[in-house]
Design an enzyme around this catalytic site. Structure first.
Site, PDB file in Angstrom:
ATOM      1  CE  LYS A 264      -3.837  -0.155  -0.061  1.00  0.00           C
ATOM      2  NZ  LYS A 264      -4.760  -0.291  -1.213  1.00  0.00           N
TER       3      LYS A 264
ATOM      4  CG  HIS B  20      -3.754   3.474  -5.457  1.00  0.00           C
ATOM      5  ND1 HIS B  20      -4.472   2.515  -6.136  1.00  0.00           N
ATOM      6  CD2 HIS B  20      -3.380   2.901  -4.280  1.00  0.00           C
ATOM      7  CE1 HIS B  20      -4.546   1.416  -5.408  1.00  0.00           C
ATOM      8  NE2 HIS B  20      -3.900   1.612  -4.288  1.00  0.00           N
TER       9      HIS B  20
ATOM     10  NE  ARG C 193      -4.410 -12.876 -17.195  1.00  0.00           N
ATOM     11  CZ  ARG C 193      -5.720 -12.884 -17.039  1.00  0.00           C
ATOM     12  NH1 ARG C 193      -6.476 -12.243 -17.910  1.00  0.00           N
ATOM     13  NH2 ARG C 193      -6.290 -13.542 -16.048  1.00  0.00           N
ATOM     14  NE  ARG C 194      -3.163  -5.565 -11.846  1.00  0.00           N
ATOM     15  CZ  ARG C 194      -3.839  -5.189 -10.766  1.00  0.00           C
ATOM     16  NH1 ARG C 194      -5.076  -4.744 -10.877  1.00  0.00           N
ATOM     17  NH2 ARG C 194      -3.288  -5.266  -9.571  1.00  0.00           N
TER      18      ARG C 194
ATOM     19  CG  ASP D 193      -9.806   4.077  -8.699  1.00  0.00           C
ATOM     20  OD1 ASP D 193      -8.994   4.492  -7.859  1.00  0.00           O
ATOM     21  OD2 ASP D 193      -9.503   3.331  -9.638  1.00  0.00           O
TER      22      ASP D 193
END
EC number: 1.5.1.7
Length: 351
Positions: A75, A93, A127-128, A268
């Site tokens: 995070k 983010h 793709r992740r 989000d």
């Protein structure tokens, strides 16, 4: 020698980690130096890392790590405003128009560091390579059902916490739903074919909740989508991006509807592309539901670290997905790391 420094998480209620002791042992065997910070909350004990051959550092000591170390966390960092000179692997983010993201990028620009955003570690097909999606969807659906159950009691959802495993979560939630005495709600999941949507659907089905499963085909016309308002629960499992339709517009707050609980698993709220613009901030473990309408009631669940409710399972799952990419850290000039750095550079140039 490539040096990976696994930092302690500093976000409240965050017990996950992106590397297990077994994975650390593989990195060390591949010639990568691994340092793991102590943590008073990490779900996987430090002893396993020590036994694997990792160096152990004090909690939150990463700012003093050697400048060539790659700092690895999950995070966001504390919003201290200090320059960031290291290379960091984490969920930043910062690339989808989030207002707090600009501040993070400014810190990297000031310090000369680099962000390898975990959300943008992509294979050659785009793709992740790793995602927490399944457990985010699973836990998000659980808290949204808790939100609905609280409404049946005339309440708003109370605090949630960590569970030792999914069986414990399921047992508690099943008893809570049964105690309402009400028929099970009907739910709709958008993004049902993805990992997030699969987790959300699995939890609902485990609880005996009827689930309508939508994905790109059902939302391709861009809306509006009155069918969502006809369900009791809507679970958004689509990550916001340019072109994402609005699923629940603000007008829905005053429209006739059966919908009383939204689980915005993607969470989000400050993105320009938020498909659920009926709320403006993430919710928390202490206050999981945000009431956005009262007649009829509508609560939004939008916790942004849902997988940490099941930290052992989600950590083990994610770490297994990510390990093959971590094993390539010895070459940052190609593959997933080069692509992630290109993404970072394209955004830092705008700052």
């Amino acid at each position: 020698m490539t040096h990976l420094w696994v930092r302690a998480e500093q976000r409240p209620n965050e017990e996950r980690v992106g590397l297990t002791p077994e994975g650390a042992a593989q990195l060390i065997a591949a010639g990568i130096r691994v340092t793991v910070e102590e943590s008073h909350v990490r779900a996987i004990p430090i002893d396993g890392y020590r036994a694997a051959g990792c160096e152990i550092a004090p909690e939150n000591s990463w700012p003093e790590a050697p400048l060539d170390a790659i700092i690895f966390g999950l995070k966001e960092l504390p919003e201290e405003g200090t320059p960031l000179p290291h290379r960091h692997i984490m969920f930043g983010h910062a690339f989808k128009g989030q207002h707090s993201g600009r501040k993070l990028l400014e810190r990297f620009k000031a310090g000369g560091g680099t962000l390898y955003d975990l959300e943008y570690l992509l294979d050659e097909t785009g793709r992740r390579v790793a995602a927490f999606g399944y457990w985010a969807g699973y836990a998000g659906a659980a808290v949204t059902l808790k939100t609905w159950a609280a409404q049946q009691r005339g309440e708003i959802c109370g605090p949630v916490g960590v569970y030792p495993n999914k069986d414990a979560l399921n047992a508690e939630l099943l008893a809570e739903l049964d105690a309402t005495g009400a028929p099970r709600p009907r739910a709709i999941v958008i993004g049902a074919l993805g990992r997030v949507g699969t987790g959300a659907s699995d939890l609902c089905e485990a609880m005996g909740v009827e689930v309508t499963k939508w994905d790109m085909a059902e939302t391709a016309d861009g809306g509006p989508f009155p069918e969502i308002l006809e369900k009791d629960i809507f679970l958004n499992c689509i990550f916001a991006r340019p072109g994402t339709p609005v699923f629940v517009p603000r007008e829905a707050l005053n429209a006739p509807r059966k919908l009383t609980a939204i689980g915005d698993v993607a969470c989000d709220p400050d993105s320009d592309y938020n498909p659920v613009p009926v709320y403006d901030r993430a919710t928390t473990w202490e206050e999981p539901a945000l009431r956005v309408a009262t007649d009829p009631v509508l609560d939004v669940m939008a916790i942004d670290n849902l997988p940490s409710m099941l930290p052992v399972e989600s950590s083990e799952d994610y770490a297994a997905q990510l390990l093959p990419s971590l094993l390539t850290l010895t070459d940052l000039t190609s593959g997933v790391w080069a692509r992630a750095e290109d993404t970072f550079k394209s955004h830092i140039e705008r700052i």
